[in-house]
Scaffold this motif. Sequence first.
Motif, PDB file in Angstrom:
ATOM      1  N   PHE A 256      64.127  22.532  10.775  1.00 21.85           N
ATOM      2  CA  PHE A 256      62.929  22.513   9.928  1.00 21.85           C
ATOM      3  C   PHE A 256      61.935  23.542  10.443  1.00 21.85           C
ATOM      4  O   PHE A 256      62.069  24.034  11.572  1.00 21.85           O
ATOM      5  N   ALA A 257      60.971  23.870   9.594  1.00 19.95           N
ATOM      6  CA  ALA A 257      59.890  24.760  10.028  1.00 19.95           C
ATOM      7  C   ALA A 257      58.728  23.904  10.514  1.00 19.95           C
ATOM      8  O   ALA A 257      58.520  22.794  10.012  1.00 19.95           O
ATOM      9  N   THR A 259      55.036  22.419  10.871  1.00 20.12           N
ATOM     10  CA  THR A 259      53.888  22.332   9.976  1.00 20.12           C
ATOM     11  C   THR A 259      52.778  23.219  10.539  1.00 20.12           C
ATOM     12  O   THR A 259      52.812  23.601  11.715  1.00 20.12           O
ATOM     13  N   GLN A 262      51.293  21.679  13.564  1.00 18.95           N
ATOM     14  CA  GLN A 262      52.137  21.840  14.759  1.00 18.95           C
ATOM     15  C   GLN A 262      52.013  23.249  15.315  1.00 18.95           C
ATOM     16  O   GLN A 262      51.884  23.447  16.519  1.00 18.95           O
ATOM     17  N   VAL A 287      51.631   8.521  14.263  1.00 21.58           N
ATOM     18  CA  VAL A 287      53.062   8.238  14.389  1.00 21.58           C
ATOM     19  C   VAL A 287      53.827   9.067  13.361  1.00 21.58           C
ATOM     20  O   VAL A 287      53.422   9.166  12.209  1.00 21.58           O
ATOM     21  N   GLY A 288      54.894   9.700  13.796  1.00 27.04           N
ATOM     22  CA  GLY A 288      55.732  10.485  12.895  1.00 27.04           C
ATOM     23  C   GLY A 288      55.241  11.888  12.603  1.00 27.04           C
ATOM     24  O   GLY A 288      55.827  12.611  11.795  1.00 27.04           O
ATOM     25  N   SER A 289      54.171  12.312  13.267  1.00 26.08           N
ATOM     26  CA  SER A 289      53.624  13.630  12.950  1.00 26.08           C
ATOM     27  C   SER A 289      54.407  14.748  13.642  1.00 26.08           C
ATOM     28  O   SER A 289      54.184  15.920  13.389  1.00 26.08           O
ATOM     29  N   GLY A 290      55.320  14.409  14.522  1.00 23.75           N
ATOM     30  CA  GLY A 290      56.177  15.424  15.133  1.00 23.75           C
ATOM     31  C   GLY A 290      55.648  15.974  16.444  1.00 23.75           C
ATOM     32  O   GLY A 290      55.547  17.182  16.647  1.00 23.75           O
ATOM     33  N   LYS A 291      55.380  15.082  17.388  1.00 20.24           N
ATOM     34  CA  LYS A 291      54.872  15.535  18.683  1.00 20.24           C
ATOM     35  C   LYS A 291      56.005  15.961  19.615  1.00 20.24           C
ATOM     36  O   LYS A 291      55.818  16.828  20.470  1.00 20.24           O
ATOM     37  N   THR A 292      57.191  15.345  19.431  1.00 21.54           N
ATOM     38  CA  THR A 292      58.287  15.616  20.373  1.00 21.54           C
ATOM     39  C   THR A 292      58.659  17.092  20.402  1.00 21.54           C
ATOM     40  O   THR A 292      58.858  17.680  21.468  1.00 21.54           O
ATOM     41  N   PRO A 443      54.867  15.946   8.487  1.00 26.72           N
ATOM     42  CA  PRO A 443      55.846  16.871   7.912  1.00 26.72           C
ATOM     43  C   PRO A 443      55.983  16.624   6.415  1.00 26.72           C
ATOM     44  O   PRO A 443      55.763  15.493   5.947  1.00 26.72           O
ATOM     45  N   ARG A 446      57.089  13.287   3.208  1.00 24.91           N
ATOM     46  CA  ARG A 446      56.958  11.869   3.572  1.00 24.91           C
ATOM     47  C   ARG A 446      56.106  11.161   2.540  1.00 24.91           C
ATOM     48  O   ARG A 446      55.072  11.686   2.141  1.00 24.91           O
ATOM     49  N   ASP A 548      62.837   6.798  16.729  1.00 26.37           N
ATOM     50  CA  ASP A 548      62.855   7.663  15.554  1.00 26.37           C
ATOM     51  C   ASP A 548      64.222   7.598  14.880  1.00 26.37           C
ATOM     52  O   ASP A 548      65.145   8.299  15.261  1.00 26.37           O
ATOM     53  N   ARG A 577      59.810   7.642   8.315  1.00 25.08           N
ATOM     54  CA  ARG A 577      60.002   8.851   9.115  1.00 25.08           C
ATOM     55  C   ARG A 577      60.922   9.850   8.435  1.00 25.08           C
ATOM     56  O   ARG A 577      61.077  10.961   8.888  1.00 25.08           O
TER      57      ARG A 577
HETATM   58  P1  ADP Z   1      55.963  11.388  16.822  1.00 27.65           P
HETATM   59  O1  ADP Z   1      54.775  12.262  16.624  1.00 27.65           O
HETATM   60  O2  ADP Z   1      55.718  10.005  16.300  1.00 27.65           O
HETATM   61  O3  ADP Z   1      56.465  11.388  18.220  1.00 27.65           O
HETATM   62  P2  ADP Z   1      58.490  12.627  16.287  1.00 27.65           P
HETATM   63  O4  ADP Z   1      58.312  13.754  17.184  1.00 27.65           O
HETATM   64  O5  ADP Z   1      59.402  11.537  16.712  1.00 27.65           O
HETATM   65  O6  ADP Z   1      57.097  11.982  15.885  1.00 27.65           O
HETATM   66  O7  ADP Z   1      58.933  13.204  14.872  1.00 27.65           O
HETATM   67  C1  ADP Z   1      59.201  12.376  13.780  1.00 27.65           C
HETATM   68  C2  ADP Z   1      60.351  12.935  12.944  1.00 27.65           C
HETATM   69  O8  ADP Z   1      59.926  14.088  12.224  1.00 27.65           O
HETATM   70  C3  ADP Z   1      61.508  13.389  13.778  1.00 27.65           C
HETATM   71  O9  ADP Z   1      62.706  13.004  13.154  1.00 27.65           O
HETATM   72  C4  ADP Z   1      61.348  14.896  13.844  1.00 27.65           C
HETATM   73  O10 ADP Z   1      62.568  15.552  14.047  1.00 27.65           O
HETATM   74  C5  ADP Z   1      60.779  15.179  12.477  1.00 27.65           C
HETATM   75  N1  ADP Z   1      59.961  16.394  12.401  1.00 27.65           N
HETATM   76  C6  ADP Z   1      59.107  16.872  13.333  1.00 27.65           C
HETATM   77  N2  ADP Z   1      58.484  17.973  12.897  1.00 27.65           N
HETATM   78  C7  ADP Z   1      58.952  18.209  11.659  1.00 27.65           C
HETATM   79  C8  ADP Z   1      58.678  19.215  10.670  1.00 27.65           C
HETATM   80  N3  ADP Z   1      57.806  20.194  10.891  1.00 27.65           N
HETATM   81  N4  ADP Z   1      59.340  19.134   9.506  1.00 27.65           N
HETATM   82  C9  ADP Z   1      60.220  18.141   9.275  1.00 27.65           C
HETATM   83  N5  ADP Z   1      60.521  17.177  10.145  1.00 27.65           N
HETATM   84  C10 ADP Z   1      59.892  17.194  11.328  1.00 27.65           C
END
Ligand code: ADP
Length: 683
Positions: A256-257, A259, A262, A287-292, A443, A446, A548, A577
């Motif tokens: 994915f690209a 956001t 991010q 939650v789910g915003s893609g911090k990992t 992302p 959702r 996740d 998610r």
């Molecule tokens: P959190 O912020 O709660 O830790 P995660 O890092 O677990 O969230 O990410 C939630 C889900 O979104 C994961 O499956 C991740 O791979 C996905 N994800 C993260 N960034 C993007 C993005 N830019 N576009 C699409 N999916 C994404």
Amino acid sequence: MRSPSTRADEKPASAIERKLVRLGLKDRQDFVVHLPIRYEDETRVVPIASLRAGQTAQVEGQVVHSEVQFRPRRQLFALVADETSELALRWLNFYPSQHKQMAAGKRVRVRGEVRVGFSGREMVHPKVTAAGGDLPKALTPIYPTTDGLMQSTLRRAIDQALGEADLSDTLPPEICAQYELIPFAQAIRVLHHPPPDVSYADLMEHGHPAWRRIKFDELLAQQLSLAAARAARLKQRAHSLAGGDLAAALLRQLPFALTAAQERVVAEIRHDLNQSFPMHRLLQGDVGSGKTVVAALAAAQAIASGSQVAIMAPTEILAEQHFQKLAAWLEPLGVEIRWLTGSINAKARREVAEAMASGRAQLVIGTQALIQHKVTFARLDLVVLDEQHRFGVGQRLQLSRKGETGPDTMIPHQLNMSATPIPRTLAMTFFADLDVSVIDELPPGRSPVLTKLVADTRREEVMSRVIDEVRLGRQAYWVCPLVEESEALQLQTAVDTHARLSQALPDLRVGLVHGRLKSADKASVMQNFRDGRIDVLVATTVIEVGVDIPNASLMVIEHAERFGLAQLHQLRGRIGRGTLQSVCVLMYQAPLSQVARQRLRAMYETTDGFEIARRDLEQRGPGEFLGVRQSGLELLRFASLQTDARIVLQAQSAAREMRTDFPAQAQAHLARWMRGKQDFLRS
Ligand code: ADP
Ligand code: MG
């Protein structure tokens, strides 16, 4: 023979001292800011006719009658009259001397709480003195005290300290004028001994200028201390990590690209890692915003610079998930990754420890075990704490100090991540030495989770909902009720719930995960759920943070009324998610308490983590919210973040001015207010 009189003199003195210490009163300055919780007005006598029920008041009059009564029980009864009316007095226990004091015809001053009984106005066990004595000029302070320490003793000790203590102003006149502050000494005197013309409401509601000065001082001290911590950090040294190729390669590989949000925070972190002083950054994102992935990109930058990175998660399940995800992303790029939790065996641990110490392991992912065991890194330059609010204050301190041995020690950069956003005033007062990055966008694709409140009498309906969801090829979490009193009971509940559901849903594959499972079993259950070999996962709060699994689109939370707001929000964050429309069913058992009702309503009304955090802070207060109540540290004694946000802002700008223009006064101010607290604020 020892003189009994000296012993008698010494003993009570030290007993009193111990009690004073229990109240935190050691040296003079402690006494100076031990401020009253309320006051009694002994400056006036009022007409008996003006007395209202519940009021504590003082009157003067003549005893018109007194007797010892035997019905309904033995008591001393007296009637006192002034020109306006009569007041009945009663003592259920009394000395003969009191009876004599109340002889008919005597003029007395009486003080006590007014009750209105069926015989009219009365006081029970009032304080009686002879009429006509001098009246005090100030309201009488009532101080917070502890068992067995009398107000009069405490008052005497405080008055003595007030007489001896240095009450000179730590703020220069310029600052006082600019922020319209009265002098410190005046504020202190007014609060300990308010003149009778001061508005009682202003005193009690902390609106009086004297209170404003005290709150300002307290907040200013906190801001000064945070600024000092920041200045100290800028003087520390860290490796500047400029390597960028690996991060770019990782980005190209992602399905994915990023956001826009991010991208922005990735740039902020990249900049910090380039500096030669340690980063101290909080990454907030719902939650789910893609911090990992943001953490992975930071790790890649450090690794490309020849550094080692540690990522810590609060639970084994989450650490395991991170390990899988980051291994999938980074191993193809040639990165050496290890994993360390409390439950890996000794042999594996030795191997990991060796790889860390030699520098071979470039990325280590784990739980608290990373800091609990003696582990050394060859060149640790970046530490990531996921879900940092779940780590205790002490643990955060420990980690940030790792490897700190001398003035030239290289300190690792630190990235804290949290889905529990810290409201602005709180961030400004307790985390001002953290730079904050916010991912304020989810992302694409959702749709917000739909939340339903359902009474547990409708369990059957909820079950069929689960069946429908699974028929569509999706998965569900079933969260067991929280049993806080006992871990054993909590475990039993999970096992029972699993048995019940397995029976009720014979066509579905029902799994169970809880904290007591061996970690290998835990991992395999999670893997089965992730791979779609389990339809419904019965779980305790071990899945609360971070998990996740995008195909899970339904969550049922049993006894939702027992969970806290932040916890419910985190749990709900496990669904929604992917791109599927997700539903969270909060099952509750009536009747609901007022607070529980408010919590469930908040969950129903919003999915915005910032809004939820704001309401959570409102309901629980900062100590509970930050989870530092147990640490026994007082956060703010006088100022309130809810009502004094304006003073927080003023204190912040005053702190800047003091540090540049009045450094000596800034030091004096800190010395007065912050004894022994600085270390905590620095975390
Ligand atoms: P959190 O912020 O709660 O830790 P995660 O890092 O677990 O969230 O990410 C939630 C889900 O979104 C994961 O499956 C991740 O791979 C996905 N994800 C993260 N960034 C993007 C993005 N830019 N576009 C699409 N999916 C994404
Ligand atoms: Mg996460």
